[in-house]
Design an enzyme around this catalytic site. Structure first.
Site, short mmCIF file in Angstrom:
data_model
loop_
_atom_site.label_atom_id
_atom_site.label_comp_id
_atom_site.label_asym_id
_atom_site.label_seq_id
_atom_site.Cartn_x
_atom_site.Cartn_y
_atom_site.Cartn_z
N SER A 153 0.84 -1.27 0.18
CA SER A 153 0.10 0.11 -0.05
C SER A 153 0.77 1.63 0.25
O SER A 153 1.63 1.21 -0.66
CB SER A 153 -1.02 -0.17 0.68
OG SER A 153 -1.92 0.97 0.83
N ASP A 232 -10.09 -5.67 -3.40
CA ASP A 232 -9.96 -4.03 -2.13
C ASP A 232 -10.47 -3.68 -2.62
O ASP A 232 -11.12 -2.61 -3.78
CB ASP A 232 -7.61 -4.34 -3.50
CG ASP A 232 -7.37 -3.34 -1.99
OD1 ASP A 232 -7.70 -2.83 -1.25
OD2 ASP A 232 -6.06 -3.78 -1.63
N HIS A 265 -7.29 -5.95 1.07
CA HIS A 265 -6.15 -5.24 1.12
C HIS A 265 -5.18 -5.83 2.64
O HIS A 265 -3.97 -5.32 2.72
CB HIS A 265 -6.55 -3.63 1.13
CG HIS A 265 -5.58 -2.76 1.19
ND1 HIS A 265 -5.09 -1.94 0.04
CD2 HIS A 265 -4.91 -1.99 1.87
CE1 HIS A 265 -3.81 -1.04 -0.15
NE2 HIS A 265 -4.31 -1.56 1.50
#
Length: 287
Positions: A153, A232, A265
């Site tokens: 991320s 995600d 995620h």
């Protein structure tokens, strides 16, 4: 800048024949105490080993990856050390988000060098990750100067820009669900405006898509390995990996972008594919 030598060990755990250890030190670049973790595989007892630097995402510390990713087994088999820094400067003297939000300030350094007050005094995570921490690690542990870098991320963004901005410094790079174009997403726009100011042209040197587009034809082209879950919740608004694919296609940058069905995620996603990434790095590191 010479690295600090005042390492204070705060934890040690045996793991797959090696050691997971946590240390605190005073960072000259960040102007505060910092904590990082290192996993030393069993091979490090006999010889120096190469290092994978892992950069974590928003709200994380050095602990998330080491506790949740399940990387130690493969790292022990391959003979790779793993270093996980914190995601921002910390401490009472370090300003956080003035609104108390989670996506800026503490836990959200974005791996840039801030130029705007009051952030410029402490938020220089790029220099810390690229220069100060590796110098400290290489002076203090049985590791070589062969380095790889990866992250998740916000940390995926960090891994990409660190590799792209430093030809020859890293043998390989990979990322999980990276923020590929922070100049064009809410998380990045908030962070860049506060850390870097309103001049969007200056943002380009901290944006993977922009760095790829601007690289000269003769630039180093490390193959990029990127995994992204198609479930995600941040995919459409913050991550948008198609922007990375477009930038790489136009620039001739090698990219393996794998859209993983049903994955989100979380660290369940990372743990599912971390061994692939470790093998990717091991091949480049020559182990």
């Amino acid at each position: 800048m010479a690295p600090s030598t005042s390492l204070e060990q705060i934890a040690a755990n045996r793991s797959f024949g090696g050691w997971h250890k946590r240390f605190r030190h005073r960072s000259a670049i960040l102007g505060c105490d910092m904590v990082f973790a290192i996993y030393l595989p069993p091979q490090a007892e006999d010889r120096p080993v190469p290092v994978l630097y892992w950069l974590s995402g928003l709200t994380c510390t050095d602990e998330n990856f080491m506790q949740k990713a399940g990387a130690q087994r493969a790292a022990a088999e391959l003979g790779i050390a793993i270093v996980t820094p914190d995601t921002s400067p910390r401490g009472a003297e370090v300003p956080g988000d003035p609104d108390g939000a989670w996506d800026f300030g503490h836990g959200a350094g974005f791996y840039v060098n801030a130029v705007q007050a009051p952030w410029d005094r402490h938020y220089r995570m790029y220099d810390y990750v690229v220069s100060e921490l590796p110098a400290l690690v290489e002076a203090s542990f049985p590791v070589t100067a062969k380095r790889a870098i990866s992250g998740h991320s916000m940390g995926g963004h960090g891994a990409l820009i660190c590799a792209l901005k430093n030809p020859g410094r890293y043998a390989s790079v990979s990322a999980f669900a990276p923020i590929v174009h922070p100049s064009d997403c809410p998380w990045g726009e908030k962070a860049f405006t506060r850390y870097l100011g309103d001049d969007r042209e200056s943002w380009k040197e901290w944006d993977a898509c922009e760095l790829i587009a601007a690289a000269p034809a003769a630039a180093e082209r490390l193959p990029l390995l990127v995994d992204q879950g198609d479930a995600d919740s941040f995919l459409a608004t913050q991550l948008r990996p198609e922007q990375l694919r477009t930038a790489c296609t136009l620039a001739g940058q090698p990219l393996t972008l794998r859209l993983q069905p049903g994955y989100d995620h979380s660290y369940y996603f990372i743990a599912s594919f971390i061994d692939d990434h470790l093998r990717h790095h091991a091949a480049a590191l020559g182990v």
